[in-house]
Design a protein around this motif. Structure first.
Motif, mmCIF file in Angstrom:
data_model
loop_
_atom_site.group_PDB
_atom_site.id
_atom_site.type_symbol
_atom_site.label_atom_id
_atom_site.label_comp_id
_atom_site.label_asym_id
_atom_site.label_seq_id
_atom_site.Cartn_x
_atom_site.Cartn_y
_atom_site.Cartn_z
ATOM 1 N N SER A 64 -0.975 -31.405 -13.992
ATOM 2 C CA SER A 64 -0.069 -32.150 -14.855
ATOM 3 C C SER A 64 -0.519 -32.013 -16.317
ATOM 4 C CB SER A 64 -0.060 -33.622 -14.447
ATOM 5 O OG SER A 64 0.783 -34.352 -15.304
ATOM 6 N N MET A 65 0.431 -31.659 -17.196
ATOM 7 C CA MET A 65 0.123 -31.505 -18.622
ATOM 8 C C MET A 65 1.286 -32.026 -19.453
ATOM 9 S SD MET A 65 -1.484 -27.718 -19.030
ATOM 10 C CE MET A 65 -3.194 -27.831 -19.446
ATOM 11 N N THR A 66 0.966 -32.512 -20.646
ATOM 12 C CA THR A 66 2.018 -32.876 -21.587
ATOM 13 C C THR A 66 2.610 -31.597 -22.177
ATOM 14 O OG1 THR A 66 0.588 -32.931 -23.536
ATOM 15 C CG2 THR A 66 0.746 -34.978 -22.212
ATOM 16 N N HIS A 67 3.717 -31.742 -22.860
ATOM 17 C CA HIS A 67 4.360 -30.595 -23.501
ATOM 18 C C HIS A 67 3.410 -29.911 -24.489
ATOM 19 C CE1 HIS A 67 7.411 -28.119 -25.405
ATOM 20 N NE2 HIS A 67 7.030 -28.608 -26.568
ATOM 21 N N LEU A 74 -5.875 -19.253 -12.212
ATOM 22 C CA LEU A 74 -4.969 -19.989 -13.095
ATOM 23 C C LEU A 74 -3.655 -19.240 -13.255
ATOM 24 C CD1 LEU A 74 -4.987 -22.550 -14.937
ATOM 25 C CD2 LEU A 74 -5.566 -21.001 -16.811
ATOM 26 N N GLU A 75 -2.558 -19.974 -13.138
ATOM 27 C CA GLU A 75 -1.230 -19.391 -13.295
ATOM 28 C C GLU A 75 -0.394 -20.299 -14.185
ATOM 29 O OE1 GLU A 75 2.144 -19.292 -10.148
ATOM 30 O OE2 GLU A 75 0.939 -17.490 -9.873
ATOM 31 N N LEU A 76 0.125 -19.733 -15.274
ATOM 32 C CA LEU A 76 0.973 -20.478 -16.192
ATOM 33 C C LEU A 76 2.397 -19.955 -16.032
ATOM 34 C CD1 LEU A 76 -1.960 -20.291 -17.519
ATOM 35 C CD2 LEU A 76 -0.802 -20.994 -19.587
ATOM 36 N N ARG A 77 3.284 -20.803 -15.574
ATOM 37 C CA ARG A 77 4.690 -20.434 -15.384
ATOM 38 C C ARG A 77 5.470 -20.935 -16.595
ATOM 39 N NH1 ARG A 77 5.794 -21.239 -8.939
ATOM 40 N NH2 ARG A 77 3.971 -20.058 -8.284
ATOM 41 N N LEU A 78 5.775 -20.012 -17.487
ATOM 42 C CA LEU A 78 6.380 -20.377 -18.765
ATOM 43 C C LEU A 78 7.777 -20.955 -18.598
ATOM 44 C CD1 LEU A 78 5.206 -17.275 -20.809
ATOM 45 C CD2 LEU A 78 4.014 -19.431 -20.404
ATOM 46 N N LYS A 79 8.584 -20.356 -17.752
ATOM 47 C CA LYS A 79 9.961 -20.811 -17.544
ATOM 48 C C LYS A 79 9.987 -22.231 -16.982
ATOM 49 C CE LYS A 79 14.173 -19.278 -15.236
ATOM 50 N NZ LYS A 79 14.718 -18.237 -14.350
ATOM 51 N N GLU A 80 9.100 -22.498 -16.043
ATOM 52 C CA GLU A 80 9.038 -23.815 -15.413
ATOM 53 C C GLU A 80 8.183 -24.804 -16.200
ATOM 54 O OE1 GLU A 80 7.482 -23.130 -11.514
ATOM 55 O OE2 GLU A 80 9.039 -21.669 -11.034
ATOM 56 N N ARG A 81 7.389 -24.292 -17.136
ATOM 57 C CA ARG A 81 6.440 -25.103 -17.904
ATOM 58 C C ARG A 81 5.460 -25.822 -16.987
ATOM 59 N NH1 ARG A 81 6.965 -25.503 -23.179
ATOM 60 N NH2 ARG A 81 8.858 -24.788 -24.165
ATOM 61 N N THR A 82 4.889 -25.052 -16.046
ATOM 62 C CA THR A 82 3.915 -25.615 -15.115
ATOM 63 C C THR A 82 2.649 -24.774 -15.126
ATOM 64 O OG1 THR A 82 4.808 -24.353 -13.240
ATOM 65 C CG2 THR A 82 5.659 -26.587 -13.563
ATOM 66 N N VAL A 83 1.551 -25.427 -14.739
ATOM 67 C CA VAL A 83 0.254 -24.773 -14.634
ATOM 68 C C VAL A 83 -0.285 -25.038 -13.235
ATOM 69 C CG1 VAL A 83 -2.114 -24.683 -15.509
ATOM 70 C CG2 VAL A 83 -0.216 -25.082 -17.090
ATOM 71 N N HIS A 84 -0.756 -23.977 -12.594
ATOM 72 C CA HIS A 84 -1.357 -24.105 -11.266
ATOM 73 C C HIS A 84 -2.778 -23.565 -11.325
ATOM 74 C CE1 HIS A 84 2.450 -24.957 -9.116
ATOM 75 N NE2 HIS A 84 2.945 -24.356 -10.177
ATOM 76 N N ARG A 85 -3.712 -24.356 -10.837
ATOM 77 C CA ARG A 85 -5.095 -23.923 -10.745
ATOM 78 C C ARG A 85 -5.444 -23.823 -9.262
ATOM 79 N NH1 ARG A 85 -9.377 -27.812 -12.974
ATOM 80 N NH2 ARG A 85 -8.960 -28.725 -10.954
#
Length: 98
Positions: free
Chosen positions: A64-67, A47-58
């Motif tokens: 895809s996620m809501t805010h 799991l990777e959470l990219r805070l600047k881009e507001r994206t999540v990669h599994r």
């Protein structure tokens, strides 16, 4: 004799580092230290959470996620092993004029 492995990757190649760290973390008795993740990326096995881009990669796949879902996940990821009530999570994610 021990070996030292140094790797530098760009922001868009961060997934490579995540995959390497997953493999290393799975090896019993293998000591590893991660100090190079930028503060705008949270990395966990698979799991990777990219805070600047507001994206999540599994496992390298974009999720895809809501805010609010993303904000909740980031809040929990920033506090591993902590236990929160639903009210505490709600207050953090929705409260305080955020």
């Amino acid at each position: 004799m021990g070996k030292i492995f140094v790797l530098s990757v760009t922001d868009h190649e961060e997934y490579i580092l995540s995959r390497i760290m997953e493999i290393i973390a799975a090896e019993p008795g293998f000591d590893h230290t991660v100090s190079s993740h930028p503060c705008n990326i949270l990395v966990f096995p698979g799991l990777e959470l990219r805070l600047k881009e507001r994206t999540v990669h599994r496992n390298g796949e974009l999720i895809s996620m809501t805010h609010r879902e993303f904000a909740t996940l980031v809040y929990l990821a920033n506090h591993p092993s902590w236990v929160f009530s639903a009210g505490q999570i709600y207050e953090e994610v929705w409260g305080g004029g955020r």
